[in-house]
Design a protein around this motif. Structure first.
Motif, short mmCIF file in Angstrom:
data_model
loop_
_atom_site.label_atom_id
_atom_site.label_comp_id
_atom_site.label_asym_id
_atom_site.label_seq_id
_atom_site.Cartn_x
_atom_site.Cartn_y
_atom_site.Cartn_z
N ASP A 33 0.81 -1.22 0.00
CA ASP A 33 0.00 0.00 0.00
C ASP A 33 0.84 1.27 0.00
O ASP A 33 0.37 2.33 0.41
CB ASP A 33 -0.96 0.03 1.20
N VAL A 34 2.09 1.18 -0.45
CA VAL A 34 2.95 2.37 -0.54
C VAL A 34 3.96 2.17 -1.66
O VAL A 34 4.42 1.05 -1.91
CB VAL A 34 3.67 2.64 0.80
N ILE A 35 4.26 3.24 -2.37
CA ILE A 35 5.31 3.21 -3.39
C ILE A 35 6.58 3.76 -2.73
O ILE A 35 6.63 4.93 -2.35
CB ILE A 35 4.92 4.07 -4.60
N LYS A 36 7.56 2.90 -2.58
CA LYS A 36 8.76 3.28 -1.84
C LYS A 36 9.94 3.40 -2.80
O LYS A 36 10.31 2.44 -3.47
CB LYS A 36 9.05 2.27 -0.74
N ILE A 77 10.10 8.30 0.14
CA ILE A 77 11.50 8.29 -0.25
C ILE A 77 12.35 7.82 0.92
O ILE A 77 12.15 8.26 2.05
CB ILE A 77 11.99 9.69 -0.69
N VAL A 78 13.29 6.92 0.63
CA VAL A 78 14.34 6.59 1.60
C VAL A 78 15.67 6.93 0.94
O VAL A 78 15.81 6.87 -0.29
CB VAL A 78 14.29 5.12 2.03
N VAL A 79 16.65 7.30 1.75
CA VAL A 79 17.93 7.78 1.23
C VAL A 79 19.07 7.00 1.86
O VAL A 79 19.06 6.72 3.07
CB VAL A 79 18.11 9.29 1.52
N ALA A 80 20.08 6.65 1.05
CA ALA A 80 21.27 5.97 1.56
C ALA A 80 22.53 6.66 1.03
O ALA A 80 22.60 7.03 -0.14
CB ALA A 80 21.28 4.50 1.15
N GLY A 89 27.17 0.18 -0.31
CA GLY A 89 26.07 0.32 -1.26
C GLY A 89 25.29 -0.97 -1.44
O GLY A 89 24.05 -0.97 -1.46
N VAL A 90 25.99 -2.07 -1.58
CA VAL A 90 25.33 -3.36 -1.78
C VAL A 90 24.51 -3.74 -0.56
O VAL A 90 23.36 -4.22 -0.67
CB VAL A 90 26.37 -4.45 -2.12
N ALA A 91 25.06 -3.54 0.63
CA ALA A 91 24.33 -3.88 1.86
C ALA A 91 23.05 -3.05 1.98
O ALA A 91 21.99 -3.58 2.35
CB ALA A 91 25.22 -3.65 3.08
N ALA A 92 23.14 -1.77 1.63
CA ALA A 92 21.96 -0.92 1.70
C ALA A 92 20.90 -1.36 0.70
O ALA A 92 19.70 -1.42 1.02
CB ALA A 92 22.35 0.53 1.44
N ALA A 93 21.32 -1.69 -0.52
CA ALA A 93 20.38 -2.13 -1.55
C ALA A 93 19.68 -3.43 -1.15
O ALA A 93 18.45 -3.57 -1.30
CB ALA A 93 21.10 -2.30 -2.88
N LEU A 94 20.42 -4.39 -0.63
CA LEU A 94 19.84 -5.66 -0.22
C LEU A 94 18.83 -5.47 0.92
O LEU A 94 17.76 -6.07 0.92
CB LEU A 94 20.94 -6.63 0.22
N LYS A 95 19.17 -4.63 1.87
CA LYS A 95 18.26 -4.36 2.97
C LYS A 95 16.98 -3.70 2.47
O LYS A 95 15.86 -4.07 2.88
CB LYS A 95 18.93 -3.47 4.01
N TRP A 96 17.14 -2.76 1.56
CA TRP A 96 15.98 -2.07 1.00
C TRP A 96 15.01 -3.03 0.32
O TRP A 96 13.82 -3.03 0.60
CB TRP A 96 16.45 -1.02 0.00
N VAL A 97 15.56 -3.82 -0.64
CA VAL A 97 14.65 -4.62 -1.47
C VAL A 97 14.20 -5.91 -0.80
O VAL A 97 13.10 -6.40 -1.06
CB VAL A 97 15.28 -4.93 -2.86
N ASP A 98 15.02 -6.46 0.10
CA ASP A 98 14.67 -7.73 0.72
C ASP A 98 13.91 -7.58 2.03
O ASP A 98 13.14 -8.46 2.42
CB ASP A 98 15.93 -8.57 0.99
N GLU A 99 14.11 -6.44 2.73
CA GLU A 99 13.51 -6.29 4.06
C GLU A 99 12.56 -5.09 4.17
O GLU A 99 11.62 -5.13 4.97
CB GLU A 99 14.61 -6.14 5.12
N GLU A 100 12.79 -4.05 3.42
CA GLU A 100 12.06 -2.80 3.65
C GLU A 100 11.07 -2.43 2.55
O GLU A 100 10.46 -1.36 2.60
CB GLU A 100 13.06 -1.66 3.87
N GLY A 101 10.93 -3.29 1.55
CA GLY A 101 9.90 -3.08 0.54
C GLY A 101 10.16 -1.94 -0.43
O GLY A 101 9.20 -1.37 -0.98
N VAL A 102 11.42 -1.62 -0.67
CA VAL A 102 11.72 -0.57 -1.65
C VAL A 102 11.42 -1.10 -3.05
O VAL A 102 11.83 -2.21 -3.41
CB VAL A 102 13.19 -0.12 -1.54
N ASP A 103 10.70 -0.32 -3.83
CA ASP A 103 10.23 -0.77 -5.14
C ASP A 103 11.21 -0.47 -6.27
O ASP A 103 11.23 -1.17 -7.29
CB ASP A 103 8.90 -0.09 -5.47
N ALA A 104 12.01 0.59 -6.13
CA ALA A 104 12.94 0.99 -7.18
C ALA A 104 14.06 1.80 -6.56
O ALA A 104 13.87 2.47 -5.53
CB ALA A 104 12.24 1.82 -8.25
N LYS A 125 14.03 -8.39 -9.94
CA LYS A 125 13.06 -7.85 -10.90
C LYS A 125 12.46 -6.52 -10.43
O LYS A 125 11.26 -6.31 -10.44
CB LYS A 125 11.95 -8.88 -11.17
N LYS A 126 13.37 -5.63 -10.04
CA LYS A 126 12.97 -4.29 -9.61
C LYS A 126 13.72 -3.25 -10.43
O LYS A 126 14.89 -3.43 -10.76
CB LYS A 126 13.25 -4.09 -8.12
#
Length: 410
Positions: A33-36, A77-80, A89-104, A125-126
């Motif tokens: 229910d949110v575009i992150k 918006i979330v910022v890293a 950078g890789v750790a932040a991206a993995l946390k975003w897409v695997d745990e925090e529901g970041v869409d793009a 696939k994001k």
């Protein structure tokens, strides 16, 4: 036993139905229910002025123009700060897409980081939007169906610059190159254009990222006798190298100083006195049209009275186009959104009817410019004279030279 079997089958049917419903809801709607949206770049180091907090400000303007929602769903918006370190950078991206529901992710990261994150986003696939990263491999040998390149690369930017300088008889070159993926790719791509045009590279020297003392490197460039000293670096590295090159008298000695890529904030920081009459290629200039000037005025109002540079303007365009694609697709599911992004031409304050190629390249025109002298500049940030518009087909890597499977399969 029969009853138990029937119950088991019914339970399995219910589970499958529930799973199908969940998948359908995800495919047809907005997950969570949110575009992150994730903005990742150097927020505090040598490249912070290239995208940095200014890219966040530009993304917020795009969200504001969307009304803060898409199809009734809130945009966040979330910022890293990747600190120019691949592991960060890789750790932040993995946390975003695997745990925090970041869409793009909208990335202005160093090329080494971008190449790794592009693989992650392809697997998940994001969508991954490149808004400041320049390595040309990102849309060539390492291309991804989930990535798009919005600003520049090490193929397109030096191409017009080299052609112009060779046309002036400046046919011997020496490179001052930052020692990581981006710099080496820039030197390799530029060398190809030099040699194709009949020029010659006399030598090169590598310097560490975030250097402050370029004296030994500049002395080598000066001693080479090359007619052109090319700077395959960016950010504070480029600014420091250019200022010190003037102190060492390279220009006074007749050598042409050639930035292979230069953002307008760097022009502002170094100054017209040093950079006057330098030729370069850029994808964006704030003072080109009424629409670009209007956007620049909006950006100044929200970002410390500074005009948008190339990466910051592109961040707006990428976020704006992404949100339009979600609205049109009716979902934030990555593959569907990316298909809609490539199907729909980009139209905004800086681009008109620009298509996104299968390899992810945003096929925008580029602009050959000359940096004005202090006397020619009549108002703040009046820095460039556009001398030529380079059509997209003449700027970006042609399909015939590409090793991207996404283009070869068409």
């Amino acid at each position: 036993m029969v009853i138990s079997t029937k119950r088991t089958a019914y339970a399995a049917f219910l589970a499958a139905t529930t799973m199908f419903a969940a998948l359908t809801a995800h495919a047809d709607g907005i997950s969570g229910d949110v575009i992150k949206i994730g903005i990742m770049n150097d927020q505090s180091g040598p490249y912070a002025d290239n995208a940095g907090p200014g890219a966040v400000a530009a993304a917020r303007l795009a969200i504001e123009d969307a009304g803060g929602t898409v199809n009734g769903k809130k945009i966040e918006i979330v910022v890293a700060d990747d600190q120019n370190k691949p592991d960060v950078g890789v750790a932040a991206a993995l946390k975003w897409v695997d745990e925090e529901g970041v869409d793009a992710i909208f990335g202005g990261s160093a090329s080494s980081i971008a190449l790794a994150i592009q693989d992650i986003m392809k697997e998940r696939k994001k969508p991954y939007m490149l808004v400041a990263t320049a390595a040309s491999a990102l849309t060539d040998s390492a291309c991804s169906p989930m990535a798009t390149q919005w600003v520049q690369d090490t193929y397109a930017l030096p191409k017009a610059t080299v052609k112009s300088l060779l046309g002036q008889g400046l046919d011997t070159w020496y490179f001052l190159t930052v020692d990581y993926t981006f710099g080496k790719a820039w030197q390799a791509d530029t060398t190809k254009f030099i040699e194709q045009g009949g020029g010659k590279v006399l030598g090169s020297v590598l310097h560490p990222l975030n250097s402050t003392d370029f004296s030994s490197y500049l002395l080598q460039a000066q001693a080479s006798g090359a007619k052109v000293v090319a700077f395959a670096n960016s950010g504070s590295d480029f600014a420091n190298a250019m200022k010190q090159a003037q102190e060492f008298g390279l220009s006074e000695g007749g050598q042409k100083l050639a930035p292979l890529g230069l953002f307008i904030n760097q022009t502002h920081g170094i100054g017209l006195q040093i950079l006057q009459n330098v030729r370069l290629t850029t994808p964006f200039y704030w003072d080109r049209t009424d629409e670009t000037r209007a956007f620049a005025k909006r950006f100044q109002a929200v970002y410390n009275d500074r005009i948008p540079n190339e990466a910051q303007a592109a961040t707006y365009s990428a976020v704006n186009h992404y949100l339009k694609a979600i609205a049109a697709a009716g979902t934030d599911e990555g593959v569907a959104v990316m298909a809609k992004m490539k199907e729909t031409p980009v139209n905004d304050f800086e681009m008109k009817d620009v298509k996104i190629r299968a390899d992810g390249q945003v096929m925008r025109p580029l602009y050959a410019v000359r940096i004005k002298s202090p006397d020619e500049s009549k108002y703040p940030y009046d820095y460039y004279e556009i001398t030529e518009t380079v059509a997209a087909e003449d700027a970006w890597r042609p399909v015939s030279e590409s090793s991207c499977d996404l283009l070869k399969s068409q």
